[in-house]
Design a protein around this motif. Structure first.
Motif, PDB file in Angstrom:
ATOM      1  N   TYR A  18       0.818  -1.207   0.000  1.00  0.00           N
ATOM      2  CA  TYR A  18       0.000   0.000   0.000  1.00  0.00           C
ATOM      3  C   TYR A  18       0.857   1.265   0.000  1.00  0.00           C
ATOM      4  O   TYR A  18       0.390   2.334   0.364  1.00  0.00           O
ATOM      5  CB  TYR A  18      -0.943  -0.002   1.206  1.00  0.00           C
ATOM      6  CG  TYR A  18      -1.837  -1.216   1.216  1.00  0.00           C
ATOM      7  CD1 TYR A  18      -3.029  -1.234   0.515  1.00  0.00           C
ATOM      8  CD2 TYR A  18      -1.448  -2.374   1.894  1.00  0.00           C
ATOM      9  CE1 TYR A  18      -3.833  -2.361   0.498  1.00  0.00           C
ATOM     10  CE2 TYR A  18      -2.239  -3.501   1.880  1.00  0.00           C
ATOM     11  CZ  TYR A  18      -3.433  -3.499   1.176  1.00  0.00           C
ATOM     12  OH  TYR A  18      -4.220  -4.622   1.155  1.00  0.00           O
ATOM     13  N   GLY A  19       2.114   1.112  -0.409  1.00  0.00           N
ATOM     14  CA  GLY A  19       3.010   2.253  -0.448  1.00  0.00           C
ATOM     15  C   GLY A  19       4.206   2.075   0.469  1.00  0.00           C
ATOM     16  O   GLY A  19       4.503   0.972   0.930  1.00  0.00           O
ATOM     17  N   ILE A  33       5.992   5.485   9.956  1.00  0.00           N
ATOM     18  CA  ILE A  33       5.565   6.467   8.966  1.00  0.00           C
ATOM     19  C   ILE A  33       5.058   5.702   7.750  1.00  0.00           C
ATOM     20  O   ILE A  33       5.712   4.766   7.275  1.00  0.00           O
ATOM     21  CB  ILE A  33       6.731   7.382   8.528  1.00  0.00           C
ATOM     22  CG1 ILE A  33       7.554   7.859   9.733  1.00  0.00           C
ATOM     23  CG2 ILE A  33       6.226   8.543   7.688  1.00  0.00           C
ATOM     24  CD1 ILE A  33       6.818   8.754  10.686  1.00  0.00           C
ATOM     25  N   ALA A  34       3.887   6.076   7.232  1.00  0.00           N
ATOM     26  CA  ALA A  34       3.330   5.428   6.042  1.00  0.00           C
ATOM     27  C   ALA A  34       3.075   6.472   4.974  1.00  0.00           C
ATOM     28  O   ALA A  34       2.319   7.420   5.199  1.00  0.00           O
ATOM     29  CB  ALA A  34       2.033   4.697   6.380  1.00  0.00           C
ATOM     30  N   ASP A 145      -7.548   0.216  14.990  1.00  0.00           N
ATOM     31  CA  ASP A 145      -6.526   1.263  15.105  1.00  0.00           C
ATOM     32  C   ASP A 145      -5.646   1.199  13.864  1.00  0.00           C
ATOM     33  O   ASP A 145      -4.447   0.948  13.936  1.00  0.00           O
ATOM     34  CB  ASP A 145      -5.710   1.073  16.378  1.00  0.00           C
ATOM     35  CG  ASP A 145      -4.738   2.213  16.634  1.00  0.00           C
ATOM     36  OD1 ASP A 145      -4.813   3.228  15.910  1.00  0.00           O
ATOM     37  OD2 ASP A 145      -3.902   2.092  17.545  1.00  0.00           O
ATOM     38  N   ILE A 146      -6.260   1.415  12.697  1.00  0.00           N
ATOM     39  CA  ILE A 146      -5.514   1.308  11.445  1.00  0.00           C
ATOM     40  C   ILE A 146      -5.310   2.666  10.778  1.00  0.00           C
ATOM     41  O   ILE A 146      -4.595   2.768   9.786  1.00  0.00           O
ATOM     42  CB  ILE A 146      -6.203   0.345  10.456  1.00  0.00           C
ATOM     43  CG1 ILE A 146      -7.582   0.863  10.055  1.00  0.00           C
ATOM     44  CG2 ILE A 146      -6.308  -1.053  11.061  1.00  0.00           C
ATOM     45  CD1 ILE A 146      -8.225   0.079   8.931  1.00  0.00           C
ATOM     46  N   ASP A 147      -5.955   3.692  11.320  1.00  0.00           N
ATOM     47  CA  ASP A 147      -5.865   5.034  10.742  1.00  0.00           C
ATOM     48  C   ASP A 147      -5.659   6.048  11.858  1.00  0.00           C
ATOM     49  O   ASP A 147      -5.679   5.707  13.046  1.00  0.00           O
ATOM     50  CB  ASP A 147      -7.151   5.377   9.968  1.00  0.00           C
ATOM     51  CG  ASP A 147      -7.359   4.496   8.748  1.00  0.00           C
ATOM     52  OD1 ASP A 147      -6.487   4.501   7.865  1.00  0.00           O
ATOM     53  OD2 ASP A 147      -8.385   3.789   8.700  1.00  0.00           O
ATOM     54  N   VAL A 154      -5.172   6.386   6.400  1.00  0.00           N
ATOM     55  CA  VAL A 154      -3.806   6.232   5.897  1.00  0.00           C
ATOM     56  C   VAL A 154      -3.798   6.083   4.387  1.00  0.00           C
ATOM     57  O   VAL A 154      -2.950   6.634   3.697  1.00  0.00           O
ATOM     58  CB  VAL A 154      -3.141   5.015   6.566  1.00  0.00           C
ATOM     59  CG1 VAL A 154      -1.746   4.781   5.994  1.00  0.00           C
ATOM     60  CG2 VAL A 154      -3.061   5.226   8.075  1.00  0.00           C
ATOM     61  N   THR A 155      -4.748   5.313   3.848  1.00  0.00           N
ATOM     62  CA  THR A 155      -4.913   5.173   2.401  1.00  0.00           C
ATOM     63  C   THR A 155      -6.392   5.357   2.063  1.00  0.00           C
ATOM     64  O   THR A 155      -7.273   5.121   2.894  1.00  0.00           O
ATOM     65  CB  THR A 155      -4.442   3.783   1.910  1.00  0.00           C
ATOM     66  OG1 THR A 155      -5.131   2.760   2.646  1.00  0.00           O
ATOM     67  CG2 THR A 155      -2.936   3.609   2.111  1.00  0.00           C
TER      68      THR A 155
END
Length: 225
Positions: A18-19, A33-34, A145-147, A154-155
């Motif tokens: 996803y990057g 960091i994403a 807790d993914i964002d 995040v995406t």
């Protein structure tokens, strides 16, 4: 020496599905960091622990509840859940292989090693949006807790998780009376409305004050029995 110590040091940088994801050390802290967006660090963890505790408390003492954690992150939620013997099985869904590696074989293992070794723990490498849509398994609590929050993903693909269809998928993997708990970097009255519109009951928000800015928040809702 002080200036060098205060400069973040990149420990690993990878192109994930996803990057770009980066693990940094900044003094004594680890940071994830994403795609250039700061996600989390190891500075506190109070709100991540609240995420787990508030979900358990909302279950009204049912024995050995099964917990699904969305996002491994720096491991605060998993470590806290595994340290509590009241939880039954604990499943963690993490979509980034790098994050799983940083825990299993890297520096974040100092936070999560005991939890990962716990026989109740299972780590699933998958996208949470896909997982809650496709799994046949059910849980008593789902802690997300993914964002950085429902309004700060995040995406772009994560947006769908907070949509009516996404919240319906979250409800689908919960047993009757099960609890959905969602971490956010700021309280969101709009998301409270989304939870109610999706059929969740006992919707509320718990806040954790931070040193600067708005408080962290945990949004909670119960699937009707």
């Amino acid at each position: 020496m002080t200036a060098a110590y205060d400069t973040p040091v990149v420990l690993d940088r990878r192109d994930g599905p996803y990057g770009e994801v980066v693990l940094r050390r900044h003094g004594a802290l680890f940071q994830i960091i994403a795609n250039g967006c700061f996600l989390m660090d190891t500075s506190d963890g109070r709100s991540e622990r609240l995420l787990v505790d508030a979900a358990y408390d909302a279950l009204d003492g049912r024995p050995g509840p099964a917990l699904l954690i969305g996002g491994l992150g720096v491991g605060f939620s998993l470590a806290h859940a595994a340290a509590d013997r009241r939880w039954g099985r604990i499943t963690v869904v993490e979509r980034e292989p790098a994050v799983v590696d940083w825990h299993r074989d890297g520096p974040l293992g100092q936070l999560s090693a005991a939890a990962l070794a716990d026989p109740r723990t299972d780590v699933v490498q998958d996208d949470l949006v896909s997982y809650v849509t496709e799994t046949s398994d059910t849980f008593d609590a789902l802690c997300l807790d993914i964002d950085n929050g429902p309004g700060w993903t995040v995406t772009d693909g994560n947006d769908s998780l907070y949509s009516p269809a996404g919240l319906a998928s979250c409800a689908r993997v919960l047993k009757p009376g099960g609890v959905l708990a969602v971490w956010s970097a700021a309280p969101s009255p709009d998301f409270e409305g989304s939870l109610r519109n999706a059929g969740f009951r006992q919707v509320r928000t718990e806040e954790v004050p931070v040193a600067r800015g708005v408080p962290d928040a945990v949004h909670l809702g119960v699937r009707p029995g």
